[in-house]
Design an enzyme around this catalytic site. Structure first.
Site, short mmCIF file in Angstrom:
data_model
loop_
_atom_site.label_atom_id
_atom_site.label_comp_id
_atom_site.label_asym_id
_atom_site.label_seq_id
_atom_site.Cartn_x
_atom_site.Cartn_y
_atom_site.Cartn_z
N CYS A 94 0.83 -1.21 0.00
CA CYS A 94 0.00 0.00 0.00
C CYS A 94 0.86 1.26 0.00
O CYS A 94 1.48 1.54 -1.01
CB CYS A 94 -1.00 -0.05 1.15
SG CYS A 94 -2.43 0.99 0.84
N ARG A 129 -13.08 5.94 -1.18
CA ARG A 129 -11.86 5.20 -0.83
C ARG A 129 -12.06 3.71 -1.13
O ARG A 129 -13.15 3.18 -1.00
CB ARG A 129 -11.64 5.41 0.67
CG ARG A 129 -10.25 5.17 1.15
CD ARG A 129 -10.10 5.63 2.60
NE ARG A 129 -8.87 5.08 3.14
CZ ARG A 129 -7.68 5.64 2.96
NH1 ARG A 129 -7.56 6.76 2.28
NH2 ARG A 129 -6.59 5.08 3.47
N HIS A 195 -3.38 -5.77 2.41
CA HIS A 195 -3.06 -6.06 3.81
C HIS A 195 -3.63 -7.43 4.14
O HIS A 195 -4.26 -8.07 3.30
CB HIS A 195 -3.71 -5.00 4.72
CG HIS A 195 -3.41 -3.60 4.31
ND1 HIS A 195 -2.19 -2.99 4.54
CD2 HIS A 195 -4.16 -2.67 3.67
CE1 HIS A 195 -2.21 -1.75 4.08
NE2 HIS A 195 -3.40 -1.53 3.53
N1 GLN Z 1 -2.12 6.85 2.17
C1 GLN Z 1 -2.22 5.94 1.08
C2 GLN Z 1 -3.57 5.93 0.39
O1 GLN Z 1 -4.59 6.12 1.01
C3 GLN Z 1 -1.85 4.55 1.56
C4 GLN Z 1 -2.82 3.97 2.53
C5 GLN Z 1 -2.37 2.66 3.09
O2 GLN Z 1 -1.17 2.40 3.19
N2 GLN Z 1 -3.30 1.81 3.50
O3 GLN Z 1 -3.60 5.73 -0.81
#
Ligand code: GLN
Length: 245
Positions: A94, A129, A195
Protein backbone atom coordinates in the site's frame (compact mmCIF):
# COMPACT_ATOMS: atom_id res chain seq x y z
CA UNK A 1 23.93 -14.74 -0.09
CA UNK A 2 26.22 -17.17 1.68
CA UNK A 3 24.15 -19.45 3.86
CA UNK A 4 26.73 -19.41 6.65
CA UNK A 5 25.43 -15.92 7.47
CA UNK A 6 21.93 -15.20 8.76
CA UNK A 7 19.24 -14.12 6.31
CA UNK A 8 18.68 -10.43 7.10
CA UNK A 9 15.17 -9.03 6.87
CA UNK A 10 14.93 -5.25 7.15
CA UNK A 11 11.64 -3.89 8.51
CA UNK A 12 11.61 -0.43 6.94
CA UNK A 13 10.24 2.57 8.84
CA UNK A 14 8.00 0.57 11.20
CA UNK A 15 7.51 3.84 13.12
CA UNK A 16 5.86 5.49 10.08
CA UNK A 17 4.48 2.59 8.05
CA UNK A 18 3.05 0.45 10.82
CA UNK A 19 -0.65 1.34 10.92
CA UNK A 20 -2.22 -1.60 9.17
CA UNK A 21 -0.68 -4.68 10.81
CA UNK A 22 1.72 -5.22 7.91
CA UNK A 23 4.55 -5.87 10.39
CA UNK A 24 3.08 -9.36 10.26
CA UNK A 25 4.72 -9.79 6.84
CA UNK A 26 8.16 -9.57 8.48
CA UNK A 27 7.08 -12.08 11.12
CA UNK A 28 5.83 -14.50 8.45
CA UNK A 29 9.05 -14.30 6.41
CA UNK A 30 11.25 -14.73 9.49
CA UNK A 31 9.20 -17.62 10.89
CA UNK A 32 9.11 -19.52 7.60
CA UNK A 33 12.90 -19.23 7.38
CA UNK A 34 13.35 -20.39 10.98
CA UNK A 35 10.99 -23.35 10.51
CA UNK A 36 13.25 -24.41 7.66
CA UNK A 37 16.38 -24.05 9.76
CA UNK A 38 17.83 -20.84 8.26
CA UNK A 39 19.47 -18.49 10.77
CA UNK A 40 17.43 -15.31 10.46
CA UNK A 41 17.83 -11.79 11.72
CA UNK A 42 15.22 -9.00 11.71
CA UNK A 43 16.60 -5.45 11.76
CA UNK A 44 14.65 -2.18 11.75
CA UNK A 45 15.55 0.49 9.20
CA UNK A 46 14.51 3.80 10.77
CA UNK A 47 14.90 7.29 9.31
CA UNK A 48 17.88 7.56 6.99
CA UNK A 49 19.54 4.72 8.88
CA UNK A 50 18.74 1.85 6.53
CA UNK A 51 21.24 -1.04 6.61
CA UNK A 52 22.97 -1.96 3.36
CA UNK A 53 23.25 -5.58 4.43
CA UNK A 54 19.63 -6.68 3.97
CA UNK A 55 18.51 -9.67 1.91
CA UNK A 56 14.82 -8.68 2.06
CA UNK A 57 13.45 -5.16 2.68
CA UNK A 58 9.80 -4.96 3.79
CA UNK A 59 7.58 -1.85 3.77
CA UNK A 60 4.07 -1.60 5.19
CA UNK A 61 1.10 0.71 4.74
CA UNK A 62 0.62 4.07 6.42
CA UNK A 63 -1.18 7.39 6.41
CA UNK A 64 -0.36 10.06 3.80
CA UNK A 65 1.85 12.30 6.01
CA UNK A 66 4.06 9.53 7.44
CA UNK A 67 4.22 7.99 3.94
CA UNK A 68 5.65 11.23 2.47
CA UNK A 69 8.18 11.48 5.30
CA UNK A 70 9.21 7.83 4.90
CA UNK A 71 9.69 8.35 1.15
CA UNK A 72 11.88 11.43 1.72
CA UNK A 73 14.03 9.62 4.27
CA UNK A 74 14.43 6.54 2.08
CA UNK A 75 15.39 8.65 -0.94
CA UNK A 76 18.01 10.45 1.19
CA UNK A 77 19.33 7.16 2.55
CA UNK A 78 19.91 5.69 -0.92
CA UNK A 79 20.00 2.19 0.57
CA UNK A 80 17.11 0.77 -1.46
CA UNK A 81 18.45 1.50 -4.96
CA UNK A 82 21.76 0.00 -3.81
CA UNK A 83 19.88 -3.04 -2.49
CA UNK A 84 18.17 -3.50 -5.86
CA UNK A 85 21.57 -3.31 -7.57
CA UNK A 86 22.78 -6.12 -5.28
CA UNK A 87 19.75 -8.25 -6.16
CA UNK A 88 18.06 -7.92 -2.74
CA UNK A 89 14.29 -8.46 -2.49
CA UNK A 90 12.03 -5.42 -1.85
CA UNK A 91 8.41 -5.98 -0.82
CA UNK A 92 6.04 -3.04 -0.27
CA UNK A 93 2.39 -2.88 0.79
CA UNK A 94 0.00 0.00 0.00
CA UNK A 95 1.82 3.20 1.10
CA UNK A 96 4.99 1.10 0.87
CA UNK A 97 4.01 0.05 -2.68
CA UNK A 98 3.15 3.61 -3.71
CA UNK A 99 6.47 5.01 -2.51
CA UNK A 100 8.43 2.38 -4.43
CA UNK A 101 6.90 3.93 -7.56
CA UNK A 102 7.88 7.14 -9.37
CA UNK A 103 5.52 9.56 -7.62
CA UNK A 104 2.39 9.77 -5.46
CA UNK A 105 -0.08 12.44 -4.36
CA UNK A 106 -1.23 13.19 -0.82
CA UNK A 107 -4.73 14.30 0.23
CA UNK A 108 -3.84 17.96 -0.52
CA UNK A 109 -2.75 16.99 -4.04
CA UNK A 110 0.93 17.66 -3.33
CA UNK A 111 3.11 15.50 -5.58
CA UNK A 112 5.80 13.49 -3.77
CA UNK A 113 8.72 11.75 -5.43
CA UNK A 114 8.89 8.02 -4.91
CA UNK A 115 11.99 5.86 -5.06
CA UNK A 116 11.45 5.02 -8.74
CA UNK A 117 12.13 1.32 -8.17
CA UNK A 118 8.81 0.34 -9.74
CA UNK A 119 7.53 1.96 -12.93
CA UNK A 120 4.18 3.13 -11.56
CA UNK A 121 2.59 6.41 -10.51
CA UNK A 122 -0.13 7.08 -7.96
CA UNK A 123 -2.75 9.85 -7.96
CA UNK A 124 -5.79 10.45 -5.75
CA UNK A 125 -8.89 8.53 -6.76
CA UNK A 126 -11.97 10.62 -7.52
CA UNK A 127 -14.44 8.07 -6.12
CA UNK A 128 -14.87 6.68 -2.64
CA UNK A 129 -11.86 5.20 -0.83
CA UNK A 130 -11.09 1.63 -1.87
CA UNK A 131 -11.91 -0.44 1.18
CA UNK A 132 -12.71 -4.14 1.36
CA UNK A 133 -11.69 -7.67 0.52
CA UNK A 134 -9.72 -8.31 -2.67
CA UNK A 135 -9.36 -11.47 -4.71
CA UNK A 136 -6.99 -11.40 -7.68
CA UNK A 137 -5.32 -13.92 -9.96
CA UNK A 138 -1.53 -13.60 -9.93
CA UNK A 139 0.00 -13.59 -13.40
CA UNK A 140 3.47 -14.60 -14.53
CA UNK A 141 5.06 -14.29 -11.11
CA UNK A 142 3.04 -17.13 -9.54
CA UNK A 143 0.78 -18.55 -12.25
CA UNK A 144 -2.41 -20.09 -10.88
CA UNK A 145 -2.17 -18.47 -7.45
CA UNK A 146 -5.25 -16.64 -6.17
CA UNK A 147 -4.19 -13.63 -4.11
CA UNK A 148 -6.32 -12.84 -1.05
CA UNK A 149 -6.11 -9.67 1.03
CA UNK A 150 -7.76 -6.52 2.30
CA UNK A 151 -7.41 -3.03 0.80
CA UNK A 152 -7.84 0.42 2.34
CA UNK A 153 -6.48 3.25 0.21
CA UNK A 154 -7.42 6.49 -1.53
CA UNK A 155 -4.59 6.36 -4.07
CA UNK A 156 -5.03 5.01 -7.59
CA UNK A 157 -1.98 3.53 -9.29
CA UNK A 158 -1.08 3.13 -12.95
CA UNK A 159 1.62 0.62 -13.85
CA UNK A 160 3.94 1.70 -16.67
CA UNK A 161 5.72 -0.40 -19.29
CA UNK A 162 8.79 -0.91 -17.10
CA UNK A 163 6.86 -3.00 -14.55
CA UNK A 164 4.26 -5.76 -14.72
CA UNK A 165 0.94 -5.83 -12.83
CA UNK A 166 1.10 -8.46 -10.10
CA UNK A 167 -2.43 -9.78 -10.54
CA UNK A 168 -5.78 -9.41 -12.30
CA UNK A 169 -8.70 -8.34 -10.13
CA UNK A 170 -11.55 -10.79 -9.48
CA UNK A 171 -13.15 -8.84 -6.59
CA UNK A 172 -12.24 -5.48 -5.09
CA UNK A 173 -10.24 -2.68 -6.74
CA UNK A 174 -6.45 -3.07 -6.36
CA UNK A 175 -4.66 -0.48 -8.51
CA UNK A 176 -8.07 1.12 -9.14
CA UNK A 177 -7.10 2.88 -12.40
CA UNK A 178 -9.58 1.03 -14.58
CA UNK A 179 -7.07 -1.62 -15.65
CA UNK A 180 -8.56 -4.20 -13.22
CA UNK A 181 -5.06 -5.03 -12.04
CA UNK A 182 -3.52 -5.25 -8.61
CA UNK A 183 0.05 -4.45 -7.54
CA UNK A 184 3.19 -4.46 -9.65
CA UNK A 185 6.58 -6.13 -9.84
CA UNK A 186 9.88 -5.73 -11.62
CA UNK A 187 12.88 -7.98 -11.01
CA UNK A 188 12.84 -8.65 -7.28
CA UNK A 189 10.81 -5.57 -6.36
CA UNK A 190 7.16 -6.40 -5.60
CA UNK A 191 4.36 -4.05 -4.55
CA UNK A 192 0.77 -4.81 -3.59
CA UNK A 193 -2.20 -2.92 -2.14
CA UNK A 194 -3.13 -5.88 0.03
CA UNK A 195 -3.06 -6.06 3.81
CA UNK A 196 -4.02 -9.13 5.75
CA UNK A 197 -1.08 -9.37 6.45
CA UNK A 198 -0.84 -10.45 2.84
CA UNK A 199 2.05 -12.90 3.36
CA UNK A 200 0.10 -14.67 6.14
CA UNK A 201 -2.85 -15.10 3.77
CA UNK A 202 -0.65 -16.02 0.80
CA UNK A 203 2.21 -18.25 1.97
CA UNK A 204 3.05 -19.06 -1.67
CA UNK A 205 3.93 -15.42 -2.23
CA UNK A 206 6.02 -15.41 0.97
CA UNK A 207 7.85 -18.49 -0.27
CA UNK A 208 8.50 -16.95 -3.67
CA UNK A 209 10.22 -13.96 -2.01
CA UNK A 210 12.23 -16.35 0.18
CA UNK A 211 13.15 -18.56 -2.77
CA UNK A 212 14.84 -15.55 -4.38
CA UNK A 213 17.14 -15.45 -1.34
CA UNK A 214 17.65 -19.05 -0.17
CA UNK A 215 16.54 -21.08 -3.18
CA UNK A 216 13.61 -23.52 -3.36
CA UNK A 217 12.47 -24.99 -0.03
CA UNK A 218 10.14 -27.78 1.06
CA UNK A 219 6.49 -26.80 1.66
CA UNK A 220 5.32 -26.18 5.25
CA UNK A 221 2.13 -28.20 5.00
CA UNK A 222 1.07 -28.13 8.67
CA UNK A 223 1.47 -24.38 9.09
CA UNK A 224 -0.16 -23.69 5.76
CA UNK A 225 -3.31 -25.69 6.56
CA UNK A 226 -4.27 -22.81 8.89
CA UNK A 227 -3.49 -20.23 6.24
CA UNK A 228 -5.48 -22.20 3.69
CA UNK A 229 -8.55 -22.23 5.97
CA UNK A 230 -8.28 -18.45 6.43
CA UNK A 231 -7.80 -17.92 2.69
CA UNK A 232 -10.81 -20.03 1.82
CA UNK A 233 -13.00 -18.18 4.31
CA UNK A 234 -11.80 -14.73 3.13
CA UNK A 235 -12.08 -15.56 -0.58
CA UNK A 236 -15.64 -16.70 0.03
CA UNK A 237 -16.37 -13.53 2.02
CA UNK A 238 -15.12 -11.47 -0.95
CA UNK A 239 -17.71 -13.08 -3.18
CA UNK A 240 -20.06 -10.17 -2.48
CA UNK A 241 -17.46 -7.51 -3.41
CA UNK A 242 -17.86 -5.84 -6.75
CA UNK A 243 -15.06 -4.07 -8.50
CA UNK A 244 -15.85 -0.56 -9.58
CA UNK A 245 -16.64 -0.12 -13.27
N1 GLN B 1 -2.12 6.85 2.17
C1 GLN B 1 -2.22 5.94 1.08
C2 GLN B 1 -3.57 5.93 0.39
O1 GLN B 1 -4.59 6.12 1.01
C3 GLN B 1 -1.85 4.55 1.56
C4 GLN B 1 -2.82 3.97 2.53
C5 GLN B 1 -2.37 2.66 3.09
O2 GLN B 1 -1.17 2.40 3.19
N2 GLN B 1 -3.30 1.81 3.50
O3 GLN B 1 -3.60 5.73 -0.81
Amino acid sequence: MTLDSAVRIIALAPDLLGTYGDAGNVTVLAQRLRWRGFPTEVVEGIGRDVPDSGDIYVLGGGEDGPQALAAREMIESGALPRAVERGAVIFGVCAGYQLLGCSFLDTDDNVHAGLGLLDCTTVRGTGPRNVGEVVANIGTLLPGHVLSGFENHGGVTTVGGGATPLATIVAGNGNGDGSHTEGAWSGRVVGTYLHGPVLARNPDLADLLLEWVVGPSAPLADADATAEALRAERIQAAGGSRRRA
